[in-house]
Enzyme design. Structure first.
Site, PDB file in Angstrom:
ATOM      1  N   THR A 179      24.920  77.738  11.075  1.00 28.02           N
ATOM      2  CA  THR A 179      26.298  78.191  11.238  1.00 28.02           C
ATOM      3  C   THR A 179      26.990  78.134   9.887  1.00 28.02           C
ATOM      4  O   THR A 179      27.401  77.069   9.420  1.00 28.02           O
ATOM      5  CB  THR A 179      27.049  77.308  12.252  1.00 28.02           C
ATOM      6  OG1 THR A 179      26.393  77.397  13.516  1.00 28.02           O
ATOM      7  CG2 THR A 179      28.485  77.788  12.421  1.00 28.02           C
ATOM      8  N   LYS A 215      30.015  84.638  15.636  1.00 32.83           N
ATOM      9  CA  LYS A 215      29.866  83.225  15.976  1.00 32.83           C
ATOM     10  C   LYS A 215      31.191  82.482  15.739  1.00 32.83           C
ATOM     11  O   LYS A 215      31.615  81.660  16.566  1.00 32.83           O
ATOM     12  CB  LYS A 215      28.758  82.597  15.131  1.00 32.83           C
ATOM     13  CG  LYS A 215      28.638  81.065  15.221  1.00 32.83           C
ATOM     14  CD  LYS A 215      28.246  80.598  16.614  1.00 32.83           C
ATOM     15  CE  LYS A 215      28.244  79.077  16.726  1.00 32.83           C
ATOM     16  NZ  LYS A 215      27.113  78.449  16.039  1.00 32.83           N
TER      17      LYS A 215
END
Length: 306
Positions: free
Chosen positions: A102, A180
């Site tokens: 991430t 995301k």
């Protein structure tokens, strides 16, 4: 099939990477043992002994000549950049890099550019889900990049490492990271909504179990159902969190910075983020994202633990 003959290396055997690599071994129909690498080598050794059909690389650079696909999953952007800096000192021509870490959209695009300029391919595959979902192959995966590159990794996503795929083939890799980031707003606000509704139900003697029934009827399979089950079970205070609160706060800060830079107001998200900070103040590193339920309980005059 040619895709089945790909040699894989998985780099980063943290809580998420462990579950993802286990499912890749179990359901990926790999023709060669999965190569495992982790900065703490003992963790990779333990995983290899437990799941089989895998070998542990002696060094990071050792993975490059032995794999066609180098799949990375690290907890923060600094780690990804550090690992990539070392990998790109080797000949990576023809390799496919897959990154499930991430990191920011800009960092993803920068990494993709570096990899492609070195003669390799790059696909971003950030994921939605926590380590428990990674363990059972229930992640949602978002691949983005050159369509041909994405097509090489697609057979190992839905039904293997994860449950569902949001395919962004043909879009810049950073678009997957952006989705995301924005998707984190959905996750955090749905946790906040579930926590507030459950506490409201408890304070009125309706009971959180009836809120679960309502969510299951109105929104079956929704995050609200999953979150409410987590809260009712007491996992948020009984077990080590899948996503530590400090890590969650770091991600939400980046999301807020991005929103602010675009002139977007995320009021509901801010409430959830402030509750995350309350979690950190109340229980420190032992707290996780579902501990928001605990602080909302305290605000309502209930004990933190249910």
């Amino acid at each position: 099939m040619a895709a089945q003959a790909l040699r894989f290396a998985f780099l980063g055997i943290g809580p998420m990477g462990e579950g993802m690599s286990e499912n890749l071994i179990a359901k990926g129909n790999l023709q060669t043992p999965l190569i495992l690498w982790n900065r703490t080598k003992e963790r990779a050794i333990e995983l290899s002994k437990r799941v089989g059909n895998s070998i542990v690389a002696d060094s990071l650079k050792d993975t490059v000549p032995r794999a066609d696909v180098l799949w990375m999953c690290f907890q923060d952007e600094a780690a990804v950049v550090e690992i990539m800096d070392e990998l790109l000192t080797t000949n990576v021509a023809g390799k496919l890099f897959v990154d499930s870490s991430t990191i920011s959209p800009s960092a993803t695009n920068e990494l993709a550019s570096r990899v492609i300029n070195a003669g390799a391919e790059f696909v971003a595959v950030p994921v939605f889900g926590d380590p428990s979902m990674a363990k059972i192959g229930a992640l949602t995966l978002i691949p983005a990049g050159n369509p041909e590159s994405v097509s090489r990794i697609l057979p190992y996503l839905g039904g293997v490492v994860g449950r569902a795929v949001v395919d962004l083939s043909g879009e810049k890799p950073g678009q997957a990271s952006l989705l995301k980031f924005i998707g984190n707003v959905l996750i955090m606000t749905s946790i906040e909504v579930a926590a507030e509704m459950n506490v409201f139900a408890e304070k009125t003697d309706l009971g959180a179990h009836n809120i679960l029934k309502l969510f299951e009827a109105l929104m079956p399979g929704s995050p609200h159902v999953v979150h409410t089950k987590q809260m009712i079970s007491g996992d948020y205070h009984k077990h080590k969190p899948g996503v530590p609160v400090a890590h969650a706060i770091g991600l939400t800060s980046k999301v807020q910075e991005l929103a602010h830079s675009k002139g977007v107001s995320l009021k509901a998200y801010e409430v959830a983020v402030n509750h995350l900070k309350d979690v950190e103040a109340h229980v420190g590193s032992s707290g996780g994202i579902f501990s928001i339920y605990g602080v909302v309980r305290k605000e309502g005059g209930l004990p933190f633990e249910n």
